[in-house]
Design a protein around this motif. Structure first.
Motif, short mmCIF file in Angstrom:
data_model
loop_
_atom_site.label_atom_id
_atom_site.label_comp_id
_atom_site.label_asym_id
_atom_site.label_seq_id
_atom_site.Cartn_x
_atom_site.Cartn_y
_atom_site.Cartn_z
N ALA A 286 0.81 -1.22 0.00
CA ALA A 286 0.00 0.00 0.00
C ALA A 286 0.84 1.27 0.00
N GLY A 287 2.17 1.15 -0.14
CA GLY A 287 3.02 2.33 -0.16
C GLY A 287 3.93 2.41 1.06
N SER B 45 9.79 -1.87 6.49
CA SER B 45 8.47 -2.07 7.07
C SER B 45 7.58 -0.92 6.64
N SER B 46 6.28 -1.21 6.51
CA SER B 46 5.34 -0.13 6.19
C SER B 46 3.93 -0.57 6.52
N ALA B 47 3.06 0.43 6.70
CA ALA B 47 1.65 0.17 7.00
C ALA B 47 0.95 -0.42 5.78
N TYR C 285 -2.51 -3.36 9.31
CA TYR C 285 -1.29 -4.09 9.68
C TYR C 285 -0.05 -3.25 9.38
N LYS C 286 1.07 -3.66 9.97
CA LYS C 286 2.39 -3.18 9.57
C LYS C 286 3.17 -4.40 9.12
N ASP C 287 3.61 -4.38 7.86
CA ASP C 287 4.22 -5.55 7.25
C ASP C 287 5.67 -5.32 6.90
N SER D 60 -2.21 9.02 10.54
CA SER D 60 -1.43 8.00 11.20
C SER D 60 -2.26 6.71 11.15
N GLN D 61 -1.90 5.73 11.96
CA GLN D 61 -2.55 4.43 11.82
C GLN D 61 -2.57 3.69 13.14
N PHE D 62 -3.67 2.99 13.40
CA PHE D 62 -3.68 1.93 14.40
C PHE D 62 -3.34 0.64 13.67
N CYS D 63 -2.21 0.04 13.98
CA CYS D 63 -1.93 -1.28 13.39
C CYS D 63 -2.11 -2.34 14.47
N ALA D 64 -2.21 -3.57 14.04
CA ALA D 64 -2.50 -4.67 14.95
C ALA D 64 -1.24 -5.04 15.74
N GLU D 65 -0.83 -4.13 16.64
CA GLU D 65 0.38 -4.30 17.43
C GLU D 65 0.04 -4.29 18.92
N TRP D 66 1.03 -4.53 19.74
CA TRP D 66 0.88 -4.48 21.18
C TRP D 66 0.78 -3.02 21.62
N ILE D 67 -0.36 -2.66 22.23
CA ILE D 67 -0.57 -1.32 22.79
C ILE D 67 -0.93 -1.53 24.25
#
Length: 725
Positions: free
Chosen positions: A350-351, A371-373, A377-379, A503-510
């Motif tokens: 996605a860029g 790595s990028s959003a 997700y962040k992949d 910005s982004q909420f990615c599926a990470e530990w928060i």
């Protein structure tokens, strides 16, 4: 005997501390590599971590090393790690190319030192404060300046520091009149008049005191430090690295003229890419004719031929999808490796939306890993510079967030996490081109989590009547985190909205999300249109539509979640967010006054019209409502009227939900007077409101003590509004 309220607070505090105490890996380096006669390699990895220590209300940094037994293609086993070593006095550290030396810039008793260590102990120590050739070294990991780079010969080090300001004149006034003002002189503030009260510009929120930078070279043989000359007027050098021959530097220069705008979290600031040799000859590597460009993250390939960097537009959305440019060091020609992605296909790349790691090249100089959003997700991705093919390396079935820390001779070191999984460090070798999907990952640490959490990350389209005519067919991202429910109980829902807005909420530990879920809340995080990871069209769709499109997207996501998940209680919905997320939270309780039962907002934008003259990113105040910005911009009645119309303050009369405001007195991005404006409006109408004022905090409210205090007060506020025990 404790009162119920005291016990409740203690229980909330305990849950937050547990979830907020997992270490986070910040960086990695290979400090030793040994080949054996049978083809086995032993690779030693040094990592730096951050961990919250709640008793002292501080963040501790520590290092830890692992030794990997490898063959040419894979990690065979990992030997037990070394004990952790406290590194809190270190500001920057860097291993030399051979791994023989480690350079450390440290601070103690108000003084800064450059130290070089080897296996034999301390080799060199320079008292940078005593040398007095520059100001403070730029060290912050979030700072777009910092670097500490070795030459291939391992005898010189390159770093960035604040320019030294001249000593103030003593007593007697100058006998001749001061020189006339000149827009072309790069004089340090105070040089013209020697007046301590002259205003000194800096780079805004999070970069207070950082005004004009210089490039510094430490010569380890001579034991001295030199500041490089001939840096262009009105630019602050940053992100420097050595040229392949070690006789010059490549760096980014941020333009200071006509005045500085906030730089932190803004990838749209005008800058150029430069080559400066040690004799003072300067070469601009980017096109002088392009005034609307922002460049960052120059990275040289191992063979020294290719220089890649990120490029974006100036002004407009302050965080955008970036292109990846390639400069041929031999032919001096620039080409586009990856263009801006306007509209990604589902599930595909996605860029690029974030900085490149300092080491991102494959050993053969033919591939770049980053790595990028991507949506929610962040992949992890690899780009082949010949075919320009992008391949995803990460598997999101277990981890929703993959952050690349290091590439060293095709060994990848990554940090992986998910909403129900604290960060794990993983290593693996990059396979030959074409076989990238077959990486065999080895996990180095395994933090355990007591509470059983689950999550999912659907994407949904806006309602037909809420489509953006100019940018139709975009998606809204949703992340739902909650405890595993095995009975018929209904969970109260916390709607959590990110700031930015780009910005982004990615599926990470928060940690705060995991703590809320552990306390029995379901947490819904929304990536409304305009969030990163969904293409440039999505980002552009929000300009001119704040307070409308984003509000409707969040409400659409909430209604979808309530209809889709029978464990959520539609009668117990609350909302929280910070900055633009606070802006949206206050909009929601104003536009849907009977739907939300409580609101918690951190440093929210309340009235964009009154914010326009006080924010360090005044350009965004115009861009957000669809107006173009220029440095000479003056507010018009029409612009101010539109800003007010899009602000939550106009809905204050309809707000009935209790509102908790958390404000940082030193916030330079969103003035704390924004929150005060809503506070007074609600107080005058006898609407329930509470304000927490943090004297020493800025926009992020990021100190350990403040973060804990905010979380506890948010939970207590929600519990009181929802009548929970």
């Amino acid at each position: 005997m404790h009162s119920f309220a005291e016990v409740e607070r203690e229980a909330i505090t305990a849950v937050f501390r547990i979830n907020n105490s997992f270490p986070t890996p910040l960086s990695a380096a290979v400090n030793h590599e040994t080949d054996t006669s049978n083809g086995t390699r032993y690779i030693s990895i040094s990592t730096v971590w951050s961990q919250v220590e709640h008793t002292r209300a501080t963040r501790l940094s520590f290092s830890q090393s692992w030794t990997l037994q490898c063959d040419r293609k894979s990690v065979l086993q990992c030997l037990p790690p070394s004990p952790c070593t406290h590194t809190n006095r270190e500001l920057l550290n860097s291993y030399s190319p051979s791994g023989t030396y480690q350079a450390v810039i440290s601070q103690a008793s108000g003084r800064q030192y450059l130290e070089v260590w080897s296996s034999s102990g301390l080799q060199t120590s320079l008292d940078l404060t005593a040398l007095n050739v520059h100001g403070a070294v730029y060290e912050d990991g979030n700072c777009p300046y910092a670097c500490l780079a070795w030459t291939a010969s391992e005898r010189r080090l390159l770093y960035v520091a604040e320019k030294k300001r001249p000593a103030k004149a003593e007593a007697e006034p100058p006998s001749s009149p001061p020189p006339a003002f000149s827009s072309s002189a790069r004089a340090s503030p105070g040089e013209a008049f020697d007046d301590k009260n002259v205003y000194v510009e800096d780079w805004g929120e999070g970069l207070t005191g950082r005004s004009s930078s210089v490039l510094c070279v430490a010569d380890l043989d001579k034991g001295d430090v030199t500041v490089l000359k001939n840096v262009p007027l009105h630019t602050s050098p940053a992100q420097a690295l050595w040229t392949p021959d070690g006789e010059g530097v490549i760096y980014v220069g941020w333009f200071e003229d006509p005045f500085r705008l906030g730089l932190k979290f803004c990838s749209n600031r005008r800058s150029g890419l430069y080559h400066l040799d040690l004799q003072g000859h300067l070469e601009n590597l980017t096109d002088w004719s392009i005034t609307g460009q922002s460049v960052s993250c120059p990275r040289l390939s191992p063979d020294g031929r290719w220089l890649v960097y990120l490029k974006g537009e100036v002004f407009g959305p302050h965080h955008q999808c970036l292109s990846l440019q390639q400069y041929d060091w031999q032919t001096k020609k620039t080409s586009v490796l990856l263009d801006v992605v306007k509209r990604p296909k589902p599930g595909e790349f996605a860029g690029i939306y974030e900085a490149l790691p300092s080491r991102c090249w494959s050993a053969d100089s033919q591939r770049i890993i980053f790595s990028s959003a991507r949506g929610n997700y962040k992949d992890l991705f690899v780009l082949d510079i010949i075919s320009k093919r992008v391949t995803r390396l990460s598997d999101t079935s277990e981890f929703g967030c993959w952050k690349l820390l290091l590439v060293h001779n095709d060994l990848l070191v990554v940090s992986c996490s998910a909403p129900n999984c604290p960060p794990r460090l993983r290593v693996g070798f990059l396979p030959p081109a074409g076989g990238e999907a077959g990486i065999s990952w080895v996990t180095l640490n395994d933090p355990s989590l007591n509470c059983e959490l689950e999550w999912r990350a659907p994407e949904l389209s806006p309602a037909p009547q809420e489509e953006n005519v100019q940018f139709s067919g975009l998606w809204i991202g949703v992340l739902l985190v909650k405890r595993v429910v095995r009975d018929r109980s209904k969970l109260p829902l916390v709607v959590f909205i990110h700031g930015g807005p780009h910005s982004q909420f990615c599926a990470e530990w928060i940690p705060s999300v995991a703590a809320l879920a552990s306390l029995g809340y379901a947490v819904l995080m929304v990536n409304y249109r305009g969030s990163t990871g969904f293409g440039q069209d999505s980002i552009l769709s929000l300009t001119g539509n704040i307070g409308c499109q984003d509000v409707k997207d969040v409400q659409r996501a909430v209604l979808y979640a309530l209809q889709d998940d029978v464990t959520l209680d539609p009668q117990r919905v609350v909302v929280m967010g910070g900055s633009h997320g606070g802006f949206l939270a206050c909009h929601l309780v104003g536009q849907y006054p009977d739907f939300y039962k409580a609101c918690a907002a951190r440093n929210p934008v309340i009235n964009a019209a009154t914010l326009v003259g006080t924010s360090d990113i005044v350009d965004w105040r115009y861009s957000s409502i669809g107006l173009k910005y220029s440095f000479g911009q003056l507010p018009t009645s029409e612009a101010l009227s539109l800003m007010l119309e899009r602000s939550p303050i106009i809905h204050a009369e309809q707000i009935r939900a209790p509102v908790l405001l958390m404000l940082g007195a030193k916030d330079r991005r969103v003035s704390p007077h924004q929150g005060l404006e809503l506070y007074r409006a609600l107080k005058s109408r006898h609407s329930p409101v509470r304000l927490l004022w943090f004297v020493e905090d800025g926009h992020s409210l990021g100190s350990v003590e403040t973060q804990a205090d905010c979380f506890i007060n948010i939970v207590l506020w929600f519990q009181q509004a929802l009548k929970l025990k």
